[in-house]
Design a protein around this motif. Structure first.
Motif, PDB file in Angstrom:
ATOM      1  N   ILE A  97       5.633  -2.313 -15.057  1.00  0.00           N
ATOM      2  CA  ILE A  97       5.648  -0.879 -14.360  1.00  0.00           C
ATOM      3  C   ILE A  97       4.240  -0.700 -13.924  1.00  0.00           C
ATOM      4  N   ALA A  98       3.359  -0.962 -14.512  1.00  0.00           N
ATOM      5  CA  ALA A  98       1.882  -0.813 -14.116  1.00  0.00           C
ATOM      6  C   ALA A  98       1.495  -1.333 -13.198  1.00  0.00           C
ATOM      7  N   GLY A  99       1.869  -2.786 -13.118  1.00  0.00           N
ATOM      8  CA  GLY A  99       1.734  -3.692 -11.843  1.00  0.00           C
ATOM      9  C   GLY A  99       2.552  -3.084 -10.473  1.00  0.00           C
ATOM     10  N   GLY A 100       3.453  -2.481 -10.860  1.00  0.00           N
ATOM     11  CA  GLY A 100       4.307  -1.989  -9.730  1.00  0.00           C
ATOM     12  C   GLY A 100       3.568  -0.618  -8.964  1.00  0.00           C
ATOM     13  N   VAL A 101       3.097   0.175  -9.931  1.00  0.00           N
ATOM     14  CA  VAL A 101       2.244   1.235  -9.712  1.00  0.00           C
ATOM     15  C   VAL A 101       0.953   1.097  -8.835  1.00  0.00           C
ATOM     16  N   ALA A 102       0.402  -0.019  -9.522  1.00  0.00           N
ATOM     17  CA  ALA A 102      -0.801  -0.488  -8.737  1.00  0.00           C
ATOM     18  C   ALA A 102      -0.669  -1.064  -7.408  1.00  0.00           C
ATOM     19  N   GLY A 103       0.407  -1.614  -7.277  1.00  0.00           N
ATOM     20  CA  GLY A 103       0.657  -2.421  -6.059  1.00  0.00           C
ATOM     21  C   GLY A 103       1.003  -1.197  -5.056  1.00  0.00           C
ATOM     22  N   MET A 104       1.945  -0.483  -5.407  1.00  0.00           N
ATOM     23  CA  MET A 104       2.379   0.710  -4.404  1.00  0.00           C
ATOM     24  C   MET A 104       1.233   1.484  -4.269  1.00  0.00           C
ATOM     25  N   MET A 105       0.261   1.696  -4.966  1.00  0.00           N
ATOM     26  CA  MET A 105      -0.982   2.482  -4.542  1.00  0.00           C
ATOM     27  C   MET A 105      -1.941   1.988  -3.664  1.00  0.00           C
ATOM     28  N   PHE A 106      -2.046   0.443  -4.110  1.00  0.00           N
ATOM     29  CA  PHE A 106      -2.862  -0.317  -3.019  1.00  0.00           C
ATOM     30  C   PHE A 106      -2.241  -0.262  -1.634  1.00  0.00           C
ATOM     31  N   GLY A 107      -1.207  -0.593  -1.611  1.00  0.00           N
ATOM     32  CA  GLY A 107      -0.107  -0.600  -0.320  1.00  0.00           C
ATOM     33  C   GLY A 107      -0.288   0.794   0.409  1.00  0.00           C
ATOM     34  N   PHE A 108      -0.211   1.726  -0.470  1.00  0.00           N
ATOM     35  CA  PHE A 108      -0.259   2.991   0.225  1.00  0.00           C
ATOM     36  C   PHE A 108      -1.589   3.448   0.707  1.00  0.00           C
ATOM     37  N   ILE A 109      -2.546   3.017   0.220  1.00  0.00           N
ATOM     38  CA  ILE A 109      -3.885   3.283   0.678  1.00  0.00           C
ATOM     39  C   ILE A 109      -4.101   2.304   1.933  1.00  0.00           C
ATOM     40  N   THR A 110      -3.628   1.150   1.900  1.00  0.00           N
ATOM     41  CA  THR A 110      -3.685   0.409   3.135  1.00  0.00           C
ATOM     42  C   THR A 110      -3.094   0.885   4.273  1.00  0.00           C
ATOM     43  N   PHE A 111      -1.913   1.476   3.866  1.00  0.00           N
ATOM     44  CA  PHE A 111      -1.024   2.135   5.014  1.00  0.00           C
ATOM     45  C   PHE A 111      -1.586   3.572   5.591  1.00  0.00           C
ATOM     46  N   LEU A 112      -2.323   4.074   4.714  1.00  0.00           N
ATOM     47  CA  LEU A 112      -2.900   5.372   5.088  1.00  0.00           C
ATOM     48  C   LEU A 112      -4.177   4.850   5.945  1.00  0.00           C
ATOM     49  N   ASN A 113      -4.788   3.829   5.861  1.00  0.00           N
ATOM     50  CA  ASN A 113      -5.832   3.332   6.648  1.00  0.00           C
ATOM     51  C   ASN A 113      -5.493   2.934   7.972  1.00  0.00           C
ATOM     52  N   GLY A 114      -4.306   2.348   7.963  1.00  0.00           N
ATOM     53  CA  GLY A 114      -3.539   2.120   9.412  1.00  0.00           C
ATOM     54  C   GLY A 114      -3.258   3.283  10.131  1.00  0.00           C
ATOM     55  N   MET A 115      -2.717   4.354   9.603  1.00  0.00           N
ATOM     56  CA  MET A 115      -2.380   5.467   9.948  1.00  0.00           C
ATOM     57  C   MET A 115      -3.690   6.150  10.909  1.00  0.00           C
ATOM     58  N   TYR A 116      -4.726   6.160   9.882  1.00  0.00           N
ATOM     59  CA  TYR A 116      -6.187   6.521  10.578  1.00  0.00           C
ATOM     60  C   TYR A 116      -6.547   5.841  11.955  1.00  0.00           C
ATOM     61  N   TYR A 117      -6.120   4.685  12.161  1.00  0.00           N
ATOM     62  CA  TYR A 117      -6.622   3.946  13.340  1.00  0.00           C
ATOM     63  C   TYR A 117      -5.463   4.213  14.246  1.00  0.00           C
ATOM     64  N   VAL A 118      -4.229   4.610  13.881  1.00  0.00           N
ATOM     65  CA  VAL A 118      -3.142   4.945  15.083  1.00  0.00           C
ATOM     66  C   VAL A 118      -3.825   6.337  15.366  1.00  0.00           C
ATOM     67  N   PHE A 119      -3.956   7.204  14.809  1.00  0.00           N
ATOM     68  CA  PHE A 119      -4.323   8.562  14.988  1.00  0.00           C
ATOM     69  C   PHE A 119      -5.653   8.567  16.086  1.00  0.00           C
ATOM     70  N   ARG A 120      -6.661   7.546  15.598  1.00  0.00           N
ATOM     71  CA  ARG A 120      -7.939   7.358  16.338  1.00  0.00           C
ATOM     72  C   ARG A 120      -7.582   6.909  17.650  1.00  0.00           C
ATOM     73  N   GLY A 121      -6.834   6.050  17.565  1.00  0.00           N
ATOM     74  CA  GLY A 121      -6.423   5.319  19.053  1.00  0.00           C
ATOM     75  C   GLY A 121      -5.761   6.154  19.763  1.00  0.00           C
TER      76      GLY A 121
END
Length: 93
Positions: free
Chosen positions: A59-83
């Protein structure tokens, strides 16, 4: 150790995006979508598998993976809004 690798990974993604797509509107939006829908799931699965296999954390691996994936997703959203907010530059012809 995993957090240091993840921060380095995000820094490399940001350097590449800024270097190659600095002021063009379409390239920023495209790179944001690539980060959101291609790199974020890959980050999630790699983190999930590597933490699940190496530590057996489940479960801890799943939570860490979800957190890292969500942070990467937010990083992509930043570039979409910036564009979306960047003005289209005129070509020098």
């Amino acid at each position: 150790m995993g957090l240091i690798l993840f921060v380095t990974f995000l820094a490399l993604i940001n350097i590449i995006v800024v270097k190659y797509t600095s002021n063009t509107k379409m390239m920023l939006v495209t790179s944001g979508f690539v980060i959101m829908f291609l790199i974020a799931p890959i980050t999630w699965f790699v983190t999930l598998v590597s933490l699940g296999i190496s530590t057996g954390s489940g479960i801890a691996g799943g939570v860490a993976g979800m957190m890292f994936g969500f942070i990467t997703f937010l990083n992509g959203m930043y570039y979409v809004f910036r564009g979306a907010l960047t003005r289209q530059q005129r070509e020098n012809t």
